[in-house]
Design an enzyme around this catalytic site. Structure first.
Site, mmCIF file in Angstrom:
data_model
loop_
_atom_site.group_PDB
_atom_site.id
_atom_site.type_symbol
_atom_site.label_atom_id
_atom_site.label_comp_id
_atom_site.label_asym_id
_atom_site.label_seq_id
_atom_site.Cartn_x
_atom_site.Cartn_y
_atom_site.Cartn_z
ATOM 1 N N HIS A 1 0.367 -7.483 10.364
ATOM 2 C CA HIS A 1 -0.414 -6.247 10.420
ATOM 3 C C HIS A 1 -0.325 -5.653 8.797
ATOM 4 C CE1 HIS A 1 -1.755 -2.235 11.865
ATOM 5 N NE2 HIS A 1 -0.538 -1.747 11.211
ATOM 6 N N ASP B 1 -1.834 3.975 7.572
ATOM 7 C CA ASP B 1 -2.258 3.223 8.300
ATOM 8 C C ASP B 1 -3.397 3.662 9.413
ATOM 9 O OD1 ASP B 1 -2.447 1.351 10.365
ATOM 10 O OD2 ASP B 1 -0.525 0.839 10.771
ATOM 11 N N CYS C 1 -6.778 -4.242 11.922
ATOM 12 C CA CYS C 1 -6.210 -3.603 10.841
ATOM 13 C C CYS C 1 -6.532 -4.591 9.576
ATOM 14 C CB CYS C 1 -4.785 -4.005 11.044
ATOM 15 S SG CYS C 1 -3.951 -5.573 10.765
#
Length: 290
Positions: free
Chosen positions: A107, A122, A68
């Site tokens: 994250h 995302d 991420c």
């Protein structure tokens, strides 16, 4: 770095002039279908950095994936370059072993505002928890996607992302009781606040996630890529092809272990990844499921 190279990498052929939700959805889906969520650098002697140019060269020019802090960092840059109103947010991932969220933000996600409405993007969580499209930032609303129904819940000082999926149907008897198989139909994924973050906020976490012996990413080698019918994943030595069957209320999991001498071939053929250094697969922790 330029947008045209990125658009070519994800096979995006839409207009760059329409900064609307339809364009954002297409970009999001093309990214997750083209660029794997993976931490293979940790297990083949490479250092992961949050230098955007290094990330661009790795993901766009070298046909790699990333985690991420690479994928969502890059995606946020793309959106800002295009002109979208975009900020980065930090989120705390849910851990089934502790039945709680991580105490710190590990994250990275992005928030995008279009015509006064906010959306969460995302492109880098992977496996069955991967969003294919942005989620509107509204509380308690089911937002169905291929993997199941996602929903965001406003808890006051933070938001929670959760998902209701389907039952797993494992076609390989030897994996019927595998701890890689998720059997919770509704589960939290992560929580986040709406405080905007800059890249330096994640620098320390980027280092610790790839060095801490307790980190998920030092204990498991992960590579996951979404497909039009589900996703593929290589977790340690276990390769899985997952097919979503919403009409039957199941996700079909076809799983098999890959011998060491076939790992490189699987990465090339199934994920379009050719590593420069030898991968040492790892699968030590049970706290990660398909």
């Amino acid at each position: 770095m330029n947008l045209e190279e990125y658009f070519s990498r994800i096979s995006f052929h839409g207009s760059c002039n329409n900064l609307d939700l339809a364009t954002l959805k297409l970009l999001h889906k093309q990214h997750v279908m083209s660029i794997p969520f993976e931490n293979l650098s940790v297990h083949c002697g490479e250092r992961i950095t949050m230098d955007l140019e290094v990330i661009f060269n790795k993901i766009v020019r070298s046909s790699r994936g990333g985690w991420c802090l690479e994928n969502n960092f890059l995606f946020g840059w793309v959106l800002r370059q295009m002109g979208y109103d975009t900020v980065m947010l930090g989120s705390r991932v849910f851990h089934s072993a502790t039945n709680d969220f991580n105490p710190s933000d590990t994250h990275l996600i992005n928030k995008v505002v279009i015509d006064g409405k906010a959306y969460i993007t995302d492109v880098s969580f992977g496996v069955s928890s991967q969003l294919w499209e942005p989620l509107e930032l509204v509380s308690g609303k089911d937002q169905p996607q291929a993997a199941g129904a996602f929903r965001l819940i406003d808890k006051g000082d933070h938001w929670v992302l959760e998902k209701t999926g389907r039952k797993p149907k494992v076609v390989n008897p030897e994996f019927a009781k595998s701890r890689l198989v998720n059997r919770e139909q509704t589960k939290p994924i992560y929580c986040f606040s709406l405080v905007p973050r800059e890249a330096h906020y994640f620098f320390e976490k980027c280092s610790s996630l790839q060095t801490d012996p307790k980190s998920l990413f030092t204990n498991k080698s992960i590579c996951s890529l979404q497909t039009p019918t589900g996703f593929r994943a290589l977790l340690g030595w276990t390769y899985s092809e997952v097919t979503y069957k919403p009409e039957e209320g199941v996700d079909v999991l076809d799983m098999r272990d890959i011998p060491d001498d076939e790992i490189d071939q699987i990465l090339r053929e199934k994920f379009n990844i050719k590593l420069q250094n030898k991968l040492q697969p790892v699968n030590k922790t049970p706290c990660y499921t398909l």
